[in-house]
Design an enzyme around this catalytic site. Structure first.
Site, mmCIF file in Angstrom:
data_model
loop_
_atom_site.group_PDB
_atom_site.id
_atom_site.type_symbol
_atom_site.label_atom_id
_atom_site.label_comp_id
_atom_site.label_asym_id
_atom_site.label_seq_id
_atom_site.Cartn_x
_atom_site.Cartn_y
_atom_site.Cartn_z
ATOM 1 N N LYS A 1 0.807 -1.231 0.000
ATOM 2 C CA LYS A 1 0.000 0.000 0.000
ATOM 3 C C LYS A 1 0.842 1.284 0.000
ATOM 4 O O LYS A 1 0.380 2.325 -0.449
ATOM 5 C CB LYS A 1 -0.973 -0.006 1.182
ATOM 6 C CG LYS A 1 -2.047 -1.075 1.050
ATOM 7 C CD LYS A 1 -2.918 -1.168 2.276
ATOM 8 C CE LYS A 1 -4.155 -0.325 2.123
ATOM 9 N NZ LYS A 1 -5.192 -0.656 3.128
ATOM 10 N N ASP B 1 -10.223 4.007 1.782
ATOM 11 C CA ASP B 1 -10.541 3.420 3.089
ATOM 12 C C ASP B 1 -11.376 4.365 3.953
ATOM 13 O O ASP B 1 -12.328 3.953 4.606
ATOM 14 C CB ASP B 1 -9.253 3.041 3.841
ATOM 15 C CG ASP B 1 -8.658 1.731 3.336
ATOM 16 O OD1 ASP B 1 -9.413 0.900 2.801
ATOM 17 O OD2 ASP B 1 -7.438 1.539 3.476
#
Length: 277
Positions: free
Chosen positions: A70, A107
Site C-alpha cells: 500500500k 478506506d
C-alpha cells in the site's frame, strides 16, 4: 470487426488467498451483467514494479492493493490523490488510457459510508471520537473524521510514539491517551473506533476497559473476523449502537469498481452475503 476488450481488475498483495474482494467484485460483475473479471494475485515486493508495468498491457484497468504494497505503489504511481498522501498509503489504482497510473485511498470513504449506513443517527459534530490504534487504518479513519467535522479525536495506541506521530501530522484536534488510560476516553466519546487487530481471530483480545461507554454511543470495529467481536458484543450489552467492520470493506470497494467498470455498485444484503460466502 474487432471485439471490445474485456476489462480486467484485481487485488494484489502477499498473502492474498484470504481476500474477500474477489467475491465482492465478482458478485457485482454478475449482478450488473458486466463482461469483466476480477482476479486475486499474490505479488512479491521484488516483482511489484514489473507487474504494474505489465498488467495494463494485458487489459487491466485497475487494482486494489493490500499489504504489503500500500505504500510502495505510491512511489510507482504517476498521480497520487491528496488523501492518499495524507494517509500515507494507497489501496486503489486506476490504469488510465494515457498510460498513467493513478493512486487513491478509499478506506476513509468506506469507513464513513459504513458508519452512515449502520448508525444513521450519528452526527460528526455531536462530540469527540475515540480511536484505538495508530496504524495505516487509523490514519484513514482520522482523515475521514476530521473532514466530516468531528471536533476532537482522542487517540490511544500501545506504542505512544506512533500516536504522537499522528498528532504531529494531524494537529491540535487530536488528544493522546496512554494505552493504560484508554478506558478514560469512553466517558466523553460519542463514537469509539477500534482500528487495531485486537479481537481478530488468531490475535490478542481487546482488554481496554469499556465500562465508561454510555447507551447510545456508536461503537465500530474495523475487525470483521469474527463479524461480532467481543468489543461489539460488550458495547451492545451496554446499550451502544454497534457497526461491524464488514461494511467498510464493501463500501471502500465502490469507487474503484465504478472507475474500472463504469457502473456504481450498491452495497446491499446480497453484497454482504457474497462477502461472507
Amino acid at each position: 470487426m474487432s471485439l471490445p476488450k474485456i476489462p480486467l481488475a484485481g487485488v494484489i498483495g502477499s498473502p492474498i488467498a484470504h481476500s474477500k474482494s474477489p467475491q465482492v467484485h465478482g458478485h457485482w460483475l454478475s449482478t450488473y451483467g458486466i463482461a469483466g473479471h476480477y482476479i486475486p494475485m499474490d505479488v512479491s515486493r521484488d516483482d511489484l514494479a514489473e507487474v504494474l508495468r505489465a498488467l495494463p498491457k494485458m487489459g487491466f484497468v485497475g487494482l486494489n492493493v493490500t499489504i504489503p504494497h500500500k505504500v510502495a505503489v505510491m512511489e510507482l504511481a504517476d498521480l497520487v490523490t491528496d488523501r492518499a498522501i495524507l494517509i500515507g498509503a494507497a489501496n486503489t489504482l486506476i490504469f488510465r488510457p494515457d498510460g498513467k497510473i493513478h493512486a487513491d485511498n478509499t478506506d476513509g470513504y468506506g469507513f464513513l459510508e459504513n458508519l452512515k449506513t449502520g448508525a444513521p443517527g450519528w452526527k460528526p459534530r455531536s462530540g469527540p471520537a475515540a480511536v484505538l490504534g495508530a496504524g495505516g487504518s487509523a490514519r484513514a479513519v482520522i482523515t475521514a473524521l476530521l473532514d466530516a467535522g468531528v471536533p476532537e479525536i482522542m487517540i490511544s495506541n500501545r506504542t505512544r510514539v506512533r500516536a504522537e506521530n499522528l498528532k504531529s501530522d494531524f494537529g491540535s484536534r487530536l488528544r493522546i491517551f496512554d494505552w493504560v488510560q484508554a478506558g478514560n476516553m469512553m466517558d466523553d466519546a460519542k463514537l469509539l473506533v477500534n482500528t487495531t487487530s485486537l479481537g481478530m481471530i488468531g490475535k490478542g483480545e481487546m482488554r481496554v476497559p469499556l465500562d465508561g461507554l454510555r447507551p447510545g454511543t456508536v461503537v465500530t470495529d474495523l475487525v470483521y473476523a469474527p463479524l461480532k467481536t467481543r468489543l461489539l458484543e460488550t458495547a451492545e450489552q451496554l446499550g451502544c449502537v454497534t457497526v461491524d467492520g464488514l461494511g467498510m470493506l464493501l463500501h471502500q470497494a465502490v469507487p474503484g469498481f465504478e472507475r474500472w467498470f463504469g457502473q456504481r455498485p450498491v452495497v446491499d444484503r446480497a453484497t454482504r452475503a457474497a462477502a461472507l460466502r
